[in-house]
Design a protein around this motif. Structure first.
Motif, PDB file in Angstrom:
ATOM      1  N   PRO A 243      47.078  48.113  53.532  1.00  0.00           N
ATOM      2  CA  PRO A 243      47.454  47.433  52.233  1.00  0.00           C
ATOM      3  C   PRO A 243      46.478  47.719  50.921  1.00  0.00           C
ATOM      4  CG  PRO A 243      45.773  46.173  53.786  1.00  0.00           C
ATOM      5  CD  PRO A 243      46.292  47.467  54.489  1.00  0.00           C
ATOM      6  N   VAL A 244      47.195  47.856  50.125  1.00  0.00           N
ATOM      7  CA  VAL A 244      46.936  48.370  48.832  1.00  0.00           C
ATOM      8  C   VAL A 244      46.373  47.047  47.967  1.00  0.00           C
ATOM      9  CG1 VAL A 244      47.473  49.434  46.495  1.00  0.00           C
ATOM     10  CG2 VAL A 244      48.570  50.322  48.443  1.00  0.00           C
ATOM     11  N   VAL A 245      45.082  46.982  47.620  1.00  0.00           N
ATOM     12  CA  VAL A 245      44.270  46.066  47.137  1.00  0.00           C
ATOM     13  C   VAL A 245      44.113  46.298  45.642  1.00  0.00           C
ATOM     14  CG1 VAL A 245      42.119  44.623  46.801  1.00  0.00           C
ATOM     15  CG2 VAL A 245      43.014  45.352  49.222  1.00  0.00           C
ATOM     16  N   GLU A 246      44.839  45.645  44.855  1.00  0.00           N
ATOM     17  CA  GLU A 246      44.495  45.694  43.315  1.00  0.00           C
ATOM     18  C   GLU A 246      43.619  45.057  42.901  1.00  0.00           C
ATOM     19  OE1 GLU A 246      48.430  44.771  41.615  1.00  0.00           O
ATOM     20  OE2 GLU A 246      49.569  46.196  42.691  1.00  0.00           O
ATOM     21  N   GLU A 247      42.760  45.669  41.947  1.00  0.00           N
ATOM     22  CA  GLU A 247      41.589  44.866  41.198  1.00  0.00           C
ATOM     23  C   GLU A 247      42.193  44.359  39.997  1.00  0.00           C
ATOM     24  OE1 GLU A 247      38.318  47.393  40.971  1.00  0.00           O
ATOM     25  OE2 GLU A 247      38.018  47.740  42.977  1.00  0.00           O
ATOM     26  N   LYS A 248      41.764  42.957  39.922  1.00  0.00           N
ATOM     27  CA  LYS A 248      41.992  42.166  38.686  1.00  0.00           C
ATOM     28  C   LYS A 248      41.034  42.327  37.572  1.00  0.00           C
ATOM     29  CE  LYS A 248      45.132  38.717  40.999  1.00  0.00           C
ATOM     30  NZ  LYS A 248      45.082  37.304  41.514  1.00  0.00           N
ATOM     31  N   PRO A 249      41.262  42.577  36.473  1.00  0.00           N
ATOM     32  CA  PRO A 249      40.256  42.650  35.426  1.00  0.00           C
ATOM     33  C   PRO A 249      39.593  41.227  35.085  1.00  0.00           C
ATOM     34  CG  PRO A 249      42.335  42.340  34.228  1.00  0.00           C
ATOM     35  CD  PRO A 249      42.663  42.676  35.824  1.00  0.00           C
ATOM     36  N   ALA A 250      38.299  41.401  34.939  1.00  0.00           N
ATOM     37  CA  ALA A 250      37.458  40.269  34.667  1.00  0.00           C
ATOM     38  C   ALA A 250      38.243  39.370  33.501  1.00  0.00           C
ATOM     39  CB  ALA A 250      36.164  40.806  34.454  1.00  0.00           C
ATOM     40  N   PRO A 251      37.835  38.054  33.761  1.00  0.00           N
ATOM     41  CA  PRO A 251      38.575  37.297  32.792  1.00  0.00           C
ATOM     42  C   PRO A 251      37.521  37.292  31.364  1.00  0.00           C
ATOM     43  CG  PRO A 251      37.431  36.037  34.262  1.00  0.00           C
ATOM     44  CD  PRO A 251      37.552  37.254  34.813  1.00  0.00           C
ATOM     45  N   VAL A 252      38.385  37.484  30.113  1.00  0.00           N
ATOM     46  CA  VAL A 252      37.734  37.498  28.755  1.00  0.00           C
ATOM     47  C   VAL A 252      37.285  36.009  28.468  1.00  0.00           C
ATOM     48  CG1 VAL A 252      37.845  38.145  26.515  1.00  0.00           C
ATOM     49  CG2 VAL A 252      39.116  39.372  28.247  1.00  0.00           C
ATOM     50  N   VAL A 253      36.013  35.843  28.228  1.00  0.00           N
ATOM     51  CA  VAL A 253      35.403  34.489  27.834  1.00  0.00           C
ATOM     52  C   VAL A 253      35.405  34.588  26.287  1.00  0.00           C
ATOM     53  CG1 VAL A 253      33.407  32.942  27.933  1.00  0.00           C
ATOM     54  CG2 VAL A 253      34.180  34.217  30.041  1.00  0.00           C
ATOM     55  N   GLU A 254      36.034  33.625  25.633  1.00  0.00           N
ATOM     56  CA  GLU A 254      35.727  33.443  24.078  1.00  0.00           C
ATOM     57  C   GLU A 254      34.652  32.722  23.969  1.00  0.00           C
ATOM     58  OE1 GLU A 254      39.607  32.406  22.817  1.00  0.00           O
ATOM     59  OE2 GLU A 254      40.649  34.026  23.287  1.00  0.00           O
ATOM     60  N   PRO A 255      33.763  33.095  22.893  1.00  0.00           N
ATOM     61  CA  PRO A 255      32.680  32.162  22.462  1.00  0.00           C
ATOM     62  C   PRO A 255      33.119  31.100  21.706  1.00  0.00           C
ATOM     63  CG  PRO A 255      33.009  34.184  21.012  1.00  0.00           C
ATOM     64  CD  PRO A 255      33.810  34.199  22.186  1.00  0.00           C
TER      65      PRO A 255
END
Length: 377
Positions: A243-255
């Motif tokens: 299986p191909v595991v796709e890495e999701k980008p880290a969520p962007v936390v807005e200040p």
């Protein structure tokens, strides 16, 4: 009697060789053991003082047998039809002229078969051609002697005491010893064509004339052999792709908004390169890469990462063959994968190709070690 003892000694020698051959039978597992039926046709001649060309008669044969391994087999063989003999007038003064006669005969033999091609070269890869030696012993039976009796009854006997009903007219059966060779060409696993040449050592009365010497019969037969009872070919083992595991980008936390906030840089999204790890599995003695989907995944990875290289490593399993043969299989498998990738546009300079024979076993299960592993990082 001395010649008969020599034949018996030759048969014993062949049985001795067969016992030694049984100790190492590591060739062509998909062909042996098997059963066979042969149908033959040809000609024979009995060696006498008469003109040989006038004594040639047709012969037909059928045999049922089994090869116990790639070197040793046995068969029950039946052969017969017309047999000819002849009287030369100069040897039998009671005749007005040379005369030949025909009668019927059949021979049944139990023969030992020795495949000399596999004995001399046990690691050969092809079974197209086989050279076979055979030796055996059996019984002759003859009948329909009317032509012979007609000649003898019309002959002035004189001193020809070794001719005619006094000695041989009641001898319908006698022994048969055989030595021969066979050359075989196989069209497929189940069908072969053979040429067999035999010398048959027969009782003195085989051709009804007693001259106090054994008779020899030379036979040439062309035949078709039907083989059955072989092991089924093992189906290639194809494993599902990982299986191909796709890495999701880290969520962007807005200040949170603050009065007069100072601008902050947004975090960078880190995307890791995808690794490559593909494996080709093979059945016994195969070296062609399969299936095509694995090759296509490798090509797609190489095109996605044009600056990266790959390693191609070939292996063979310890459970079959021998180290010398397995080195060749492992190297051939790795090289064929590399050539297949070259044909799809991948430069050879990006490949590190190597093989380990059966010295390295990457998997615990023996049959999975017939493989090629491709890794890219």
């Amino acid at each position: 009697m001395k010649k008969l003892m020599n034949i018996a000694a030759a048969v014993a020698l062949l049985f001795g060789v067969s016992t030694a051959a049984l100790a190492q039978d590591n060739v062509s597992e998909e062909y042996y053991p098997h059963n066979f039926i042969s149908l033959q046709g040809g000609a024979q001649v009995t060696l006498t003082h008469y003109d040989l060309m006038d004594l040639v008669t047709p012969q037909f044969g059928v045999s049922f047998g089994r090869y116990f391994n790639s070197k040793v087999g046995a068969r029950l063989h039946f052969q017969g039809y017309d047999i000819k003999g002849g009287f030369q007038q100069e040897r039998f003064p009671g005749l007005a002229a040379d005369a030949d006669y025909t009668f019927k005969a059949i021979t049944g033999d139990l023969d030992l078969l020795m495949n000399m091609s596999n004995i001399l070269n046990p690691n050969r890869m092809s079974q197209k051609f086989n050279w076979i030696l055979l030796a055996g012993f059996g019984v002759n039976y003859g009948w329909d002697f009317d032509e012979y009796k007609g000649i003898v009854n019309g002959m002035t006997r004189g001193n020809n005491f070794y001719v005619g009903p006094d000695l041989c007219s009641t001898k319908h059966s006698s022994y048969n010893g055989r030595l021969g060779t066979q050359f075989e060409y196989n069209f497929s696993r189940n069908l072969g064509l053979s040429l067999e040449l035999d010398a048959n050592y027969k009782n003195d009365c085989f051709n009804l004339k007693a001259n106090f010497n054994p008779d020899w019969q030379i036979t040439a037969l062309l035949g078709l052999t039907f083989k059955f009872g072989m092991k089924k070919k093992a189906a290639p083992v194809v494993l599902p792709p990982p299986p191909v595991v796709e890495e999701k980008p880290a969520p962007v936390v807005e200040p949170k908004p603050e009065p007069k906030p100072e601008p902050k840089p947004e975090p960078k999204v880190v995307v890791k390169d995808e690794p490559l790890n593909e494996t080709f599995f093979y059945t016994i003695r195969e070296s062609d890469p399969d299936p095509e989907t694995i090759l296509n995944r490798i090509v797609a990875w190489c095109n996605k990462y044009p600056t990266k290289g790959i390693t191609i490593k070939g292996y063979a399993d310890k459970g079959t063959g021998n180290p010398k043969v397995n080195v060749g299989y492992a190297k051939a498998r790795a090289e064929k994968v590399a050539k297949a990738l070259e044909k799809k546009g991948i430069s050879r300079s990006r490949m590190d190709v190597s093989s380990y024979g059966d010295t390295v076993q990457p998997f615990a299960e023996n049959d999975r070690n017939r493989c090629v592993i491709v890794v890219g990082e």
